[in-house]
Design a protein around this motif. Structure first.
Motif, PDB file in Angstrom:
ATOM      1  N   UNK A   1       0.685  -1.138   0.103  1.00 41.41           N
ATOM      2  CA  UNK A   1       0.015   0.115  -0.024  1.00 41.41           C
ATOM      3  C   UNK A   1       1.132   1.173  -0.055  1.00 41.41           C
ATOM      4  N   UNK A   2       2.031   1.441   0.938  1.00 44.03           N
ATOM      5  CA  UNK A   2       2.718   2.503   0.870  1.00 44.03           C
ATOM      6  C   UNK A   2       3.384   2.489  -0.425  1.00 44.03           C
ATOM      7  N   UNK A   3       3.947   1.433  -1.149  1.00 41.99           N
ATOM      8  CA  UNK A   3       4.626   1.621  -2.257  1.00 41.99           C
ATOM      9  C   UNK A   3       3.942   2.155  -3.376  1.00 41.99           C
ATOM     10  N   UNK A   4       2.486   1.641  -3.447  1.00 42.56           N
ATOM     11  CA  UNK A   4       1.691   2.256  -4.560  1.00 42.56           C
ATOM     12  C   UNK A   4       1.649   3.732  -4.425  1.00 42.56           C
ATOM     13  N   UNK A   5       1.510   4.224  -3.130  1.00 40.35           N
ATOM     14  CA  UNK A   5       1.495   5.696  -2.889  1.00 40.35           C
ATOM     15  C   UNK A   5       2.898   6.256  -3.525  1.00 40.35           C
ATOM     16  N   UNK A   6       4.079   5.810  -3.049  1.00 39.85           N
ATOM     17  CA  UNK A   6       5.183   6.082  -3.520  1.00 39.85           C
ATOM     18  C   UNK A   6       5.571   6.289  -5.018  1.00 39.85           C
ATOM     19  N   UNK A   7       4.809   5.112  -5.719  1.00 38.88           N
ATOM     20  CA  UNK A   7       5.050   4.955  -7.163  1.00 38.88           C
ATOM     21  C   UNK A   7       4.194   5.857  -7.799  1.00 38.88           C
ATOM     22  N   UNK A   8       2.945   6.005  -7.223  1.00 44.37           N
ATOM     23  CA  UNK A   8       1.882   7.207  -7.963  1.00 44.37           C
ATOM     24  C   UNK A   8       2.666   8.549  -7.815  1.00 44.37           C
ATOM     25  N   UNK A   9       3.232   8.950  -6.602  1.00 45.22           N
ATOM     26  CA  UNK A   9       3.741  10.108  -6.587  1.00 45.22           C
ATOM     27  C   UNK A   9       5.237  10.158  -7.433  1.00 45.22           C
ATOM     28  N   UNK A  10       5.880   9.219  -7.724  1.00 43.85           N
ATOM     29  CA  UNK A  10       6.932   9.092  -8.618  1.00 43.85           C
ATOM     30  C   UNK A  10       6.486   9.403 -10.068  1.00 43.85           C
ATOM     31  N   UNK A  11       5.334   8.637 -10.621  1.00 46.12           N
ATOM     32  CA  UNK A  11       4.927   8.599 -11.777  1.00 46.12           C
ATOM     33  C   UNK A  11       4.513  10.101 -11.931  1.00 46.12           C
ATOM     34  N   UNK A  12       3.827  10.717 -11.162  1.00 41.68           N
ATOM     35  CA  UNK A  12       3.304  12.071 -11.263  1.00 41.68           C
ATOM     36  C   UNK A  12       4.181  13.097 -11.419  1.00 41.68           C
ATOM     37  N   UNK A  13       5.589  13.130 -10.760  1.00 43.74           N
ATOM     38  CA  UNK A  13       6.487  13.840 -10.610  1.00 43.74           C
ATOM     39  C   UNK A  13       7.493  13.645 -11.937  1.00 43.74           C
ATOM     40  N   UNK A  14       7.601  12.288 -12.415  1.00 44.52           N
ATOM     41  CA  UNK A  14       8.176  11.984 -13.531  1.00 44.52           C
ATOM     42  C   UNK A  14       7.559  12.588 -14.715  1.00 44.52           C
ATOM     43  N   UNK A  15       6.256  12.592 -14.801  1.00 41.43           N
ATOM     44  CA  UNK A  15       5.357  13.184 -15.929  1.00 41.43           C
ATOM     45  C   UNK A  15       5.629  14.542 -15.783  1.00 41.43           C
ATOM     46  N   UNK A  16       5.524  15.167 -14.941  1.00 39.76           N
ATOM     47  CA  UNK A  16       5.733  16.739 -14.603  1.00 39.76           C
ATOM     48  C   UNK A  16       6.847  17.267 -15.175  1.00 39.76           C
ATOM     49  N   UNK A  17       8.202  16.419 -14.711  1.00 35.63           N
ATOM     50  CA  UNK A  17       9.681  16.784 -14.917  1.00 35.63           C
ATOM     51  C   UNK A  17       9.980  16.585 -16.274  1.00 35.63           C
ATOM     52  N   UNK A  18       9.362  15.574 -16.965  1.00 31.36           N
ATOM     53  CA  UNK A  18       9.776  14.981 -18.144  1.00 31.36           C
ATOM     54  C   UNK A  18       8.991  15.530 -19.342  1.00 31.36           C
ATOM     55  N   UNK A  19       7.934  16.602 -19.086  1.00 29.13           N
ATOM     56  CA  UNK A  19       6.957  17.171 -19.908  1.00 29.13           C
ATOM     57  C   UNK A  19       7.853  17.624 -21.233  1.00 29.13           C
ATOM     58  N   UNK A  20       8.921  18.271 -21.247  1.00 26.59           N
ATOM     59  CA  UNK A  20       9.671  18.908 -22.433  1.00 26.59           C
ATOM     60  C   UNK A  20      11.061  18.180 -22.745  1.00 26.59           C
ATOM     61  N   UNK A  21      11.394  17.265 -21.826  1.00 31.00           N
ATOM     62  CA  UNK A  21      12.821  16.446 -21.950  1.00 31.00           C
ATOM     63  C   UNK A  21      12.562  15.161 -21.343  1.00 31.00           C
ATOM     64  N   UNK A  22      13.331  14.185 -21.999  1.00 30.61           N
ATOM     65  CA  UNK A  22      13.437  12.910 -21.361  1.00 30.61           C
ATOM     66  C   UNK A  22      14.462  12.880 -20.133  1.00 30.61           C
ATOM     67  N   UNK A  23      14.234  12.451 -18.923  1.00 26.65           N
ATOM     68  CA  UNK A  23      14.824  12.457 -17.755  1.00 26.65           C
ATOM     69  C   UNK A  23      15.985  11.211 -18.081  1.00 26.65           C
ATOM     70  N   UNK A  24      17.086  11.634 -17.154  1.00 31.79           N
ATOM     71  CA  UNK A  24      18.075  10.670 -17.123  1.00 31.79           C
ATOM     72  C   UNK A  24      17.904   9.920 -15.894  1.00 31.79           C
ATOM     73  N   UNK A  25      18.621   9.020 -15.849  1.00 28.05           N
ATOM     74  CA  UNK A  25      18.410   7.996 -14.610  1.00 28.05           C
ATOM     75  C   UNK A  25      18.824   8.605 -13.356  1.00 28.05           C
ATOM     76  N   UNK A  26      19.800   9.625 -13.257  1.00 31.22           N
ATOM     77  CA  UNK A  26      20.141  10.548 -12.173  1.00 31.22           C
ATOM     78  C   UNK A  26      18.874  11.181 -11.767  1.00 31.22           C
ATOM     79  N   UNK A  27      18.295  11.964 -12.758  1.00 28.23           N
ATOM     80  CA  UNK A  27      17.107  12.667 -12.406  1.00 28.23           C
ATOM     81  C   UNK A  27      16.052  11.898 -11.674  1.00 28.23           C
ATOM     82  N   UNK A  28      15.815  10.740 -12.345  1.00 26.46           N
ATOM     83  CA  UNK A  28      14.796   9.538 -11.923  1.00 26.46           C
ATOM     84  C   UNK A  28      15.022   9.291 -10.369  1.00 26.46           C
ATOM     85  N   UNK A  29      16.314   9.078 -10.124  1.00 30.68           N
ATOM     86  CA  UNK A  29      16.811   8.599  -8.809  1.00 30.68           C
ATOM     87  C   UNK A  29      16.542  10.101  -7.688  1.00 30.68           C
TER      88      UNK A  29
END
Length: 91
Positions: A27-55
């Motif tokens: 359950x906690x991981x599901x919330x963490x993953x949802x927050x990750x996906x949302x942040x990844x989408x927002x930050x990668x809107x204009x450019x692809x994120x590197x693995x460092x940015x994802x970390x």
């Protein structure tokens, strides 16, 4: 000898009071993953994120959840390898 006993008892008390690593459940991981996906989408809107940015996104979310990023990483590696690959192995 008496000092050694007192020192040993104090050491045991300190060790038992040390914070334990936080546990992650699905359950906690599901919330963490949802927050990750949302942040990844927002930050990668204009450019692809590197693995460092994802970390870095995981690091930020871990801080908000009061977990270590390493705890999340290990949980993903063991229980969600496809998500682990998406964050840590893909570029």
């Amino acid at each position: 000898m008496k000092n050694l006993i007192i020192l040993s008892v104090l050491l045991l008390i300190i060790i038992s009071c040390a914070p334990k690593p936080a546990e992650i459940d699905e359950k906690l991981f599901k919330n963490i993953w949802q927050a990750y996906v949302t942040s990844e989408f927002e930050e990668s809107f204009y450019e692809k994120l590197s693995s460092t940015q994802k970390e870095q996104i995981i690091f930020t979310i871990a801080g908000k959840a009061q977990l270590s990023p390493e705890t999340i990483k290990i949980f993903m590696q063991q229980k969600h390898p496809e998500k682990y690959k998406r964050v840590y192995l893909e570029n």
